[in-house]
Enzyme design. Structure first.
Site, mmCIF file in Angstrom:
data_model
loop_
_atom_site.group_PDB
_atom_site.id
_atom_site.type_symbol
_atom_site.label_atom_id
_atom_site.label_comp_id
_atom_site.label_asym_id
_atom_site.label_seq_id
_atom_site.Cartn_x
_atom_site.Cartn_y
_atom_site.Cartn_z
ATOM 1 N N HIS A 58 -0.369 17.047 -26.859
ATOM 2 C CA HIS A 58 -0.364 15.610 -26.610
ATOM 3 C C HIS A 58 -1.602 14.889 -27.149
ATOM 4 C CE1 HIS A 58 3.067 16.634 -24.227
ATOM 5 N NE2 HIS A 58 3.234 15.415 -23.789
ATOM 6 N N ARG A 64 -3.444 21.536 -14.525
ATOM 7 C CA ARG A 64 -2.406 20.567 -14.917
ATOM 8 C C ARG A 64 -2.602 20.091 -16.354
ATOM 9 N NH1 ARG A 64 0.581 15.750 -11.481
ATOM 10 N NH2 ARG A 64 1.726 14.928 -13.253
ATOM 11 N N GLU A 106 9.393 18.378 -25.159
ATOM 12 C CA GLU A 106 8.728 18.733 -23.886
ATOM 13 C C GLU A 106 9.302 20.050 -23.344
ATOM 14 O OE1 GLU A 106 6.134 17.084 -22.957
ATOM 15 O OE2 GLU A 106 6.354 15.149 -23.955
ATOM 16 N N GLU A 108 -4.719 16.857 -11.636
ATOM 17 C CA GLU A 108 -5.242 17.238 -12.958
ATOM 18 C C GLU A 108 -6.760 17.449 -12.969
ATOM 19 O OE1 GLU A 108 -3.120 15.383 -16.268
ATOM 20 O OE2 GLU A 108 -4.915 15.627 -17.488
ATOM 21 N N HIS A 116 7.354 9.224 -29.267
ATOM 22 C CA HIS A 116 6.373 10.084 -28.602
ATOM 23 C C HIS A 116 6.756 11.566 -28.734
ATOM 24 C CE1 HIS A 116 3.358 11.389 -25.797
ATOM 25 N NE2 HIS A 116 4.283 11.891 -24.984
ATOM 26 N N ASN A 143 -0.543 18.864 -21.117
ATOM 27 C CA ASN A 143 -0.842 17.973 -22.242
ATOM 28 C C ASN A 143 -0.864 18.721 -23.577
ATOM 29 O OD1 ASN A 143 -1.189 15.841 -20.419
ATOM 30 N ND2 ASN A 143 -3.315 16.439 -20.054
ATOM 31 N N LYS A 176 2.893 11.152 -11.632
ATOM 32 C CA LYS A 176 2.077 10.239 -12.441
ATOM 33 C C LYS A 176 2.888 8.953 -12.611
ATOM 34 C CE LYS A 176 -0.894 13.244 -15.165
ATOM 35 N NZ LYS A 176 -1.256 13.717 -16.527
ATOM 36 N N HIS A 206 -1.257 11.772 -29.486
ATOM 37 C CA HIS A 206 -1.820 10.437 -29.281
ATOM 38 C C HIS A 206 -2.623 9.992 -30.502
ATOM 39 C CE1 HIS A 206 -1.307 11.064 -24.707
ATOM 40 N NE2 HIS A 206 -0.256 10.481 -25.239
ATOM 41 N N LYS A 248 6.983 22.704 -14.472
ATOM 42 C CA LYS A 248 6.148 21.530 -14.167
ATOM 43 C C LYS A 248 5.803 21.495 -12.687
ATOM 44 C CE LYS A 248 4.949 16.874 -14.828
ATOM 45 N NZ LYS A 248 5.047 15.624 -15.533
ATOM 46 N N ARG A 298 0.817 -1.240 0.000
ATOM 47 C CA ARG A 298 0.000 0.000 0.000
ATOM 48 C C ARG A 298 0.836 1.269 0.000
ATOM 49 N NH1 ARG A 298 -2.818 -3.283 3.530
ATOM 50 N NH2 ARG A 298 -4.662 -4.171 2.555
HETATM 51 P P1 NAD Z 1 12.589 5.291 -22.179
HETATM 52 O O1 NAD Z 1 12.455 5.167 -20.733
HETATM 53 O O2 NAD Z 1 12.143 4.155 -23.029
HETATM 54 O O3 NAD Z 1 14.110 5.634 -22.540
HETATM 55 C C1 NAD Z 1 14.491 5.807 -23.887
HETATM 56 C C2 NAD Z 1 15.713 4.937 -24.251
HETATM 57 O O4 NAD Z 1 16.882 5.548 -23.708
HETATM 58 C C3 NAD Z 1 15.665 3.536 -23.667
HETATM 59 O O5 NAD Z 1 16.151 2.636 -24.628
HETATM 60 C C4 NAD Z 1 16.613 3.614 -22.469
HETATM 61 O O6 NAD Z 1 17.177 2.371 -22.141
HETATM 62 C C5 NAD Z 1 17.651 4.569 -22.989
HETATM 63 N N1 NAD Z 1 18.385 5.331 -21.983
HETATM 64 C C6 NAD Z 1 17.921 5.838 -20.821
HETATM 65 N N2 NAD Z 1 18.857 6.604 -20.259
HETATM 66 C C7 NAD Z 1 19.940 6.566 -21.064
HETATM 67 C C8 NAD Z 1 21.217 7.180 -21.010
HETATM 68 N N3 NAD Z 1 21.538 8.032 -20.047
HETATM 69 N N4 NAD Z 1 22.088 6.910 -22.003
HETATM 70 C C9 NAD Z 1 21.747 6.081 -23.026
HETATM 71 N N5 NAD Z 1 20.551 5.492 -23.137
HETATM 72 C C10 NAD Z 1 19.653 5.752 -22.164
HETATM 73 O O7 NAD Z 1 11.824 6.586 -22.742
HETATM 74 P P2 NAD Z 1 11.572 8.038 -22.134
HETATM 75 O O8 NAD Z 1 11.389 8.893 -23.317
HETATM 76 O O9 NAD Z 1 12.554 8.398 -21.100
HETATM 77 O O10 NAD Z 1 10.172 7.876 -21.381
HETATM 78 C C11 NAD Z 1 8.994 7.521 -22.078
HETATM 79 C C12 NAD Z 1 7.981 7.024 -21.086
HETATM 80 O O11 NAD Z 1 7.688 8.064 -20.154
HETATM 81 C C13 NAD Z 1 6.669 6.605 -21.682
HETATM 82 O O12 NAD Z 1 6.292 5.363 -21.151
HETATM 83 C C14 NAD Z 1 5.696 7.677 -21.238
HETATM 84 O O13 NAD Z 1 4.392 7.183 -21.058
HETATM 85 C C15 NAD Z 1 6.296 8.097 -19.935
HETATM 86 N N6 NAD Z 1 5.948 9.477 -19.538
HETATM 87 C C16 NAD Z 1 5.473 9.649 -18.284
HETATM 88 C C17 NAD Z 1 5.170 10.921 -17.840
HETATM 89 C C18 NAD Z 1 4.719 11.124 -16.424
HETATM 90 O O14 NAD Z 1 4.318 12.236 -16.083
HETATM 91 N N7 NAD Z 1 4.796 10.116 -15.585
HETATM 92 C C19 NAD Z 1 5.354 12.031 -18.679
HETATM 93 C C20 NAD Z 1 5.858 11.815 -19.958
HETATM 94 C C21 NAD Z 1 6.153 10.528 -20.381
HETATM 95 N N1 GLY Z 2 3.044 14.704 -18.468
HETATM 96 C C1 GLY Z 2 1.846 15.387 -18.079
HETATM 97 C C2 GLY Z 2 1.637 15.446 -16.616
HETATM 98 O O1 GLY Z 2 2.499 15.038 -15.860
HETATM 99 O O2 GLY Z 2 0.618 15.894 -16.170
#
Ligand code: NAD
Ligand code: GLY
Length: 359
Positions: free
Chosen positions: A248, A241, A185, A237, A265, A245, A143, A252, A227, A121
Site C-alpha cells: 500500500h 496490523r 486485497e 495498528e 486503488h 498495508n 477503520k 499510495h 484480517k 459521541r
Molecule cells: P466504492 O465504495 O467507491 O465502490 C466502487 C463502485 O462500485 C462504486 O461506484 C459503487 O457505487 C459501486 N458498487 C458498490 N456495490 C456494488 C454492487 N454490488 N454492484 C454494482 N456496483 C456496486 O469503492 P470500494 O473499492 O468498495 O472502496 C474504496 C474505499 O474503501 C476507499 O475510500 C478506501 O479508502 C476505503 N478503504 C477502507 C479500508 C478500511 O479499512 N476502512 C480499507 C480499504 C479501503
Molecule cells: N486496510 C488496512 C487496515 O484495515 O488496517
C-alpha cells in the site's frame, strides 16, 4: 453460511458470509441493537440494486428504517457529505439507542462508520458491504473516516461495527474492474499470512474469476479470517496490523504521482505488491522466483504488475514521501521472507527503495 468472530473483548462482533446472508443478518439485528430506528446509508447505484429488499427485511424485523443517500464516488468522501449523514440523523430525531446500516462499498462504509463514531459521541452501526473490496477488507477492523485536503482518510476514528454481513449475491452486479480491485486485497492475505490460501488461489483462478458461489465464500471467509485475526491482535495498528498495508505504501506513491486519476486503488495495490516483492528480493529476503510467483498470480487475476509507462520510479518515490505511514521521515515498508510471512521493516533508505523499484 459461514460465521466468523472478530475477538475484541466487549467490541467483538460476527461476520456472516453467504449467498443471501442479508436475510439472516437483518434477522439477527434486534438482538444486537437497542433502538428501533435505523438509517440505511447508501449511494444511488447501490440503493437502486439493494435498498428495496434491505428496507423490507428491516421492517419485517421490527425496525423503522430511513435512507440517507450520498453521491457515488471517492470524491464525495468529504466533510461536506459527512454532514449530510448528521443532517439526516438529526432530521429523523435519532438518539443514542438508534443505529446506522452501511449499505455499499468502502466509501459508504468508511463514511457511515465515521458518522456512527461521532454522532452523539457514538451510536451503533452495522456493515453490509456490497463490493469485494469492502467484503474482504474495509468493512472489517473498524477503520472509519473521510478524505480531507492534505490527505486521504486523514480524518477518522477506530470504531468497530456490531455486525458485518457479506452477502455474496451482491457481488453479481459488481463491474469487472471493481471485482479485480478486490482481488488485489484477497491475494494480499495469501502473501502476508496464508501460504495455503495463496496456493489455493493459484489453483482456482477460473472459479474465482467466474464468481462461483463456493469460490466466493472461500475467498471472503479466508480473507476475513486473516484480517479479523490481525485486527484482534492489534486493533489500533501499534504493531502487527501494519502488515495489512502490504503493497500500500508503494500504491499510495503511485496514486499520488498520478493525482488519484487513471488508476484504481486495487490496481495500484497490485503494482505495489510487485514492488514490495522486488524490495524483499533486493534485501535478500526471498529468491527472485518467489517474487515472480506472486507477480504471476497478480497477473492471472487480470491486475497490472508494472508501472504505467509514463510514470518514473522517481515520481513514485516522491509520491511516497507524502504518505502518512512514512512516520516522521522514516521509511517503513512491509516485506516478506516467504509467501505467508510478512513483517514491517524499518529504517530503509530512500535510495534502497528507489533502487528496488528500478529493478
Ligand atoms: P466504492 O465504495 O467507491 O465502490 C466502487 C463502485 O462500485 C462504486 O461506484 C459503487 O457505487 C459501486 N458498487 C458498490 N456495490 C456494488 C454492487 N454490488 N454492484 C454494482 N456496483 C456496486 O469503492 P470500494 O473499492 O468498495 O472502496 C474504496 C474505499 O474503501 C476507499 O475510500 C478506501 O479508502 C476505503 N478503504 C477502507 C479500508 C478500511 O479499512 N476502512 C480499507 C480499504 C479501503
Ligand atoms: N486496510 C488496512 C487496515 O484495515 O488496517
Amino acid at each position: 453460511m459461514a460465521s466468523l468472530r472478530v475477538d475484541l473483548g466487549p467490541r467483538s462482533y460476527s461476520i456472516l458470509i453467504g449467498d443471501g446472508s442479508s436475510k439472516e443478518g437483518i434477522a439477527a439485528l434486534p438482538r444486537l441493537l437497542k433502538g428501533k430506528k435505523i438509517a440505511v446509508v447508501t449511494n444511488p447505484v447501490v440503493s437502486r440494486l439493494f435498498a428495496g429488499k434491505t428496507l423490507r427485511l428491516l421492517r419485517k424485523a421490527g425496525f423503522k428504517p430511513s435512507v440517507i443517500t450520498l453521491p457515488d464516488g471517492e470524491r464525495y468522501k468529504t466533510i461536506q457529505h459527512l454532514a449530510r449523514i448528521y443532517d439526516g440523523l438529526i432530521e429523523g430525531h435519532f438518539d443514542r439507542a438508534d443505529a446506522i446500516l452501511a449499505l455499499g462499498g468502502g466509501v459508504v462504509g468508511d463514511m457511515a462508520g465515521f458518522a456512527a463514531a461521532t454522532y452523539m459521541r457514538g451510536i451503533d452501526f452495522v456493515q453490509f458491504p456490497t463490493t469485494l473490496l469492502a467484503q474482504v477488507d474495509s468493512s472489517v477492523g473498524g477503520k472509519t473516516g473521510i478524505d480531507y485536503p492534505g490527505g486521504k482518510n486523514i480524518v477518522g476514528a477506530f470504531y468497530q461495527p456490531r455486525l458485518v454481513v457479506c452477502d455474496l449475491s451482491a457481488l453479481k452486479t459488481l463491474p469487472e474492474r471493481e471485482y479485480r480491485c478486490g482481488m488485489a486485497e484477497v491475494i494480499k492475505y495469501g502473501v502476508i499470512r496464508d501460504a495455503r490460501f495463496f496456493a489455493w488461489l493459484e489453483g482456482n483462478i477460473k472459479e474465482v474469476a467466474a464468481r462461483k458461489t463456493a469460490a466466493l465464500e472461500t475467498i471472503i471467509r479466508k480473507s476475513c479470517a486473516c484480517k479479523g485475526a490481525v485486527v484482534a491482535a492489534d486493533e489500533r495498528e501499534a504493531d502487527i496490523r501494519a502488515i495489512l498495508n502490504f503493497g500500500h505504501t508503494f500504491a499510495h506513491g503511485i496514486e499520488t504521482a498520478l493525482d488519484y486519476k487513471r488508476i484504481k486503488h486495487g490496481e495500484a495495490v497490485a503494482i505495489g505488491m510487485v514492488l514490495a516483492g522486488r524490495l524483499s528480493y533486493s534485501l535478500g529476503l526471498i529468491p527472485q522466483k518467489t517474487a515472480e510467483r506472486v507477480k504471476r498470480l497478480i497477473a492471472a487475476y487480470g491486475l497490472p504488475t508494472s508501472l504505467p509507462t509514463d510514470l518514473s520510479p522517481a515520481e513514485v518515490v516522491e509520491g511516497m514521501a507524502h504518505d502518512k505511514k512514512i512516520i516522521s521521515g522514516a521509511w517503513r515498508f512491509v516485506v516478506y521472507d516467504r509467501i505467508g510471512n510478512a513483517y514491517v521493516k524499518d529504517g530503509l533508505s530512500r535510495s534502497e527503495i528507489a533502487a528496488a523499484i528500478r529493478l
